[in-house]
Design a protein around this motif. Structure first.
Motif, PDB file in Angstrom:
ATOM      1  N   LYS A 199       0.811  -1.214   0.000  1.00  0.00           N
ATOM      2  CA  LYS A 199       0.000   0.000   0.000  1.00  0.00           C
ATOM      3  C   LYS A 199       0.849   1.270   0.000  1.00  0.00           C
ATOM      4  CE  LYS A 199      -3.690  -2.269   2.506  1.00  0.00           C
ATOM      5  NZ  LYS A 199      -4.488  -2.303   3.717  1.00  0.00           N
ATOM      6  N   LYS A 200       2.136   1.119   0.167  1.00  0.00           N
ATOM      7  CA  LYS A 200       3.022   2.280   0.258  1.00  0.00           C
ATOM      8  C   LYS A 200       3.040   3.047  -1.063  1.00  0.00           C
ATOM      9  CE  LYS A 200       7.740   3.300   0.560  1.00  0.00           C
ATOM     10  NZ  LYS A 200       8.448   3.192  -0.547  1.00  0.00           N
ATOM     11  N   LYS A 201       2.839   4.358  -0.977  1.00  0.00           N
ATOM     12  CA  LYS A 201       2.806   5.187  -2.183  1.00  0.00           C
ATOM     13  C   LYS A 201       3.806   6.325  -2.112  1.00  0.00           C
ATOM     14  CE  LYS A 201      -2.055   4.239  -2.967  1.00  0.00           C
ATOM     15  NZ  LYS A 201      -3.385   4.780  -3.117  1.00  0.00           N
ATOM     16  N   TYR A 202       4.633   6.352  -1.103  1.00  0.00           N
ATOM     17  CA  TYR A 202       5.547   7.466  -0.911  1.00  0.00           C
ATOM     18  C   TYR A 202       6.965   6.935  -0.717  1.00  0.00           C
ATOM     19  CZ  TYR A 202       4.427   5.846   3.760  1.00  0.00           C
ATOM     20  OH  TYR A 202       4.214   5.052   4.846  1.00  0.00           O
ATOM     21  N   GLU A 203       7.910   7.819  -0.844  1.00  0.00           N
ATOM     22  CA  GLU A 203       9.310   7.472  -0.627  1.00  0.00           C
ATOM     23  C   GLU A 203       9.673   7.773   0.819  1.00  0.00           C
ATOM     24  OE1 GLU A 203      13.714   8.837  -2.229  1.00  0.00           O
ATOM     25  OE2 GLU A 203      11.913   9.616  -3.202  1.00  0.00           O
ATOM     26  N   THR A 204      10.395   6.869   1.439  1.00  0.00           N
ATOM     27  CA  THR A 204      10.828   7.109   2.812  1.00  0.00           C
ATOM     28  C   THR A 204      12.309   7.482   2.837  1.00  0.00           C
ATOM     29  OG1 THR A 204      11.338   4.769   3.176  1.00  0.00           O
ATOM     30  CG2 THR A 204       9.133   5.532   3.813  1.00  0.00           C
ATOM     31  N   CYS A 205      12.683   8.200   3.882  1.00  0.00           N
ATOM     32  CA  CYS A 205      14.069   8.648   4.046  1.00  0.00           C
ATOM     33  C   CYS A 205      14.506   8.405   5.482  1.00  0.00           C
ATOM     34  CB  CYS A 205      14.198  10.148   3.785  1.00  0.00           C
ATOM     35  SG  CYS A 205      13.669  10.684   2.181  1.00  0.00           S
ATOM     36  N   LEU A 206      15.711   7.938   5.627  1.00  0.00           N
ATOM     37  CA  LEU A 206      16.344   7.840   6.932  1.00  0.00           C
ATOM     38  C   LEU A 206      17.463   8.864   6.969  1.00  0.00           C
ATOM     39  CD1 LEU A 206      16.630   3.975   7.355  1.00  0.00           C
ATOM     40  CD2 LEU A 206      15.158   5.525   8.656  1.00  0.00           C
ATOM     41  N   ILE A 207      17.519   9.638   8.025  1.00  0.00           N
ATOM     42  CA  ILE A 207      18.546  10.657   8.171  1.00  0.00           C
ATOM     43  C   ILE A 207      19.226  10.437   9.517  1.00  0.00           C
ATOM     44  CG2 ILE A 207      19.019  13.132   8.293  1.00  0.00           C
ATOM     45  CD1 ILE A 207      16.289  13.420   6.687  1.00  0.00           C
ATOM     46  N   PHE A 208      20.500  10.107   9.460  1.00  0.00           N
ATOM     47  CA  PHE A 208      21.280   9.857  10.674  1.00  0.00           C
ATOM     48  C   PHE A 208      22.417  10.866  10.736  1.00  0.00           C
ATOM     49  CE2 PHE A 208      20.319   5.070   9.956  1.00  0.00           C
ATOM     50  CZ  PHE A 208      19.041   5.217  10.467  1.00  0.00           C
ATOM     51  N   ASP A 209      22.334  11.813  11.640  1.00  0.00           N
ATOM     52  CA  ASP A 209      23.363  12.831  11.825  1.00  0.00           C
ATOM     53  C   ASP A 209      24.044  12.588  13.170  1.00  0.00           C
ATOM     54  OD1 ASP A 209      24.919  15.073  12.264  1.00  0.00           O
ATOM     55  OD2 ASP A 209      23.286  16.511  12.040  1.00  0.00           O
ATOM     56  N   GLU A 210      25.121  11.812  13.150  1.00  0.00           N
ATOM     57  CA  GLU A 210      25.821  11.480  14.384  1.00  0.00           C
ATOM     58  C   GLU A 210      26.634  12.651  14.933  1.00  0.00           C
ATOM     59  OE1 GLU A 210      27.908   7.756  14.575  1.00  0.00           O
ATOM     60  OE2 GLU A 210      26.358   6.752  13.401  1.00  0.00           O
ATOM     61  N   ASN A 211      26.984  13.609  14.102  1.00  0.00           N
ATOM     62  CA  ASN A 211      27.717  14.779  14.597  1.00  0.00           C
ATOM     63  C   ASN A 211      26.870  15.615  15.553  1.00  0.00           C
ATOM     64  OD1 ASN A 211      30.098  14.246  13.189  1.00  0.00           O
ATOM     65  ND2 ASN A 211      29.361  15.317  11.375  1.00  0.00           N
ATOM     66  N   HIS A 212      25.572  15.707  15.252  1.00  0.00           N
ATOM     67  CA  HIS A 212      24.656  16.493  16.079  1.00  0.00           C
ATOM     68  C   HIS A 212      23.660  15.609  16.829  1.00  0.00           C
ATOM     69  CE1 HIS A 212      26.052  19.258  12.867  1.00  0.00           C
ATOM     70  NE2 HIS A 212      26.215  20.044  13.907  1.00  0.00           N
ATOM     71  N   ASP A 213      23.764  14.315  16.620  1.00  0.00           N
ATOM     72  CA  ASP A 213      22.897  13.317  17.265  1.00  0.00           C
ATOM     73  C   ASP A 213      21.414  13.557  17.024  1.00  0.00           C
ATOM     74  OD1 ASP A 213      24.511  11.261  18.307  1.00  0.00           O
ATOM     75  OD2 ASP A 213      25.226  12.612  19.867  1.00  0.00           O
ATOM     76  N   HIS A 214      21.062  13.714  15.738  1.00  0.00           N
ATOM     77  CA  HIS A 214      19.661  13.766  15.321  1.00  0.00           C
ATOM     78  C   HIS A 214      19.420  12.595  14.374  1.00  0.00           C
ATOM     79  CE1 HIS A 214      18.143  17.707  16.739  1.00  0.00           C
ATOM     80  NE2 HIS A 214      19.434  17.966  16.820  1.00  0.00           N
TER      81      HIS A 214
END
Length: 113
Positions: A27-42
């Motif tokens: 059913k997925k109709k969108y693109e997903t994104c993972l964002i890992f910023d270890e320098n700022h820990d977000h």
């Protein structure tokens, strides 16, 4: 293993698992994104798409590490990302439900800050 390194790995694994699960859906109709910023820990799990010529981007989960605690800034998962983090060994005393107002956090089972 250092606490900070361990928390980073747990967060990245958890968000990656959620993303993999979402991408298996027919059913997925969108693109997903993972964002890992270890320098700022977000750490973010998002979806992006175009709907009726309008750009859509939704943050499903936003986590940051601050003062050696895990702050859940945004959580739109069904079960709650805190539950998964605890299942993986993070104590509730190291999890802050930052999407809750500071004056309400004292009534949760988690850290206030």
């Amino acid at each position: 293993m250092d606490k900070l390194v361990n928390y980073r790995e747990i967060i990245k694994k958890t968000l990656t698992d959620y993303d993999n699960f979402a991408n298996r859906s027919s059913k997925k109709k969108y693109e997903t994104c993972l964002i890992f910023d270890e320098n700022h820990d977000h750490y973010l799990w998002m979806s992006i798409d175009w709907v009726n010529q309008k750009r859509i981007n939704n943050t499903h989960v936003h986590i940051r590490i601050k003062n050696e605690k895990i702050y859940i800034e945004e959580d739109w998962t069904e079960e709650g990302i805190a539950t998964e983090l605890m299942r993986l060994g993070v104590p509730a005393s190291d999890i802050v439900l930052a999407f809750q107002p500071p004056e309400v956090r004292q009534y949760t089972d988690f850290a206030i800050a």
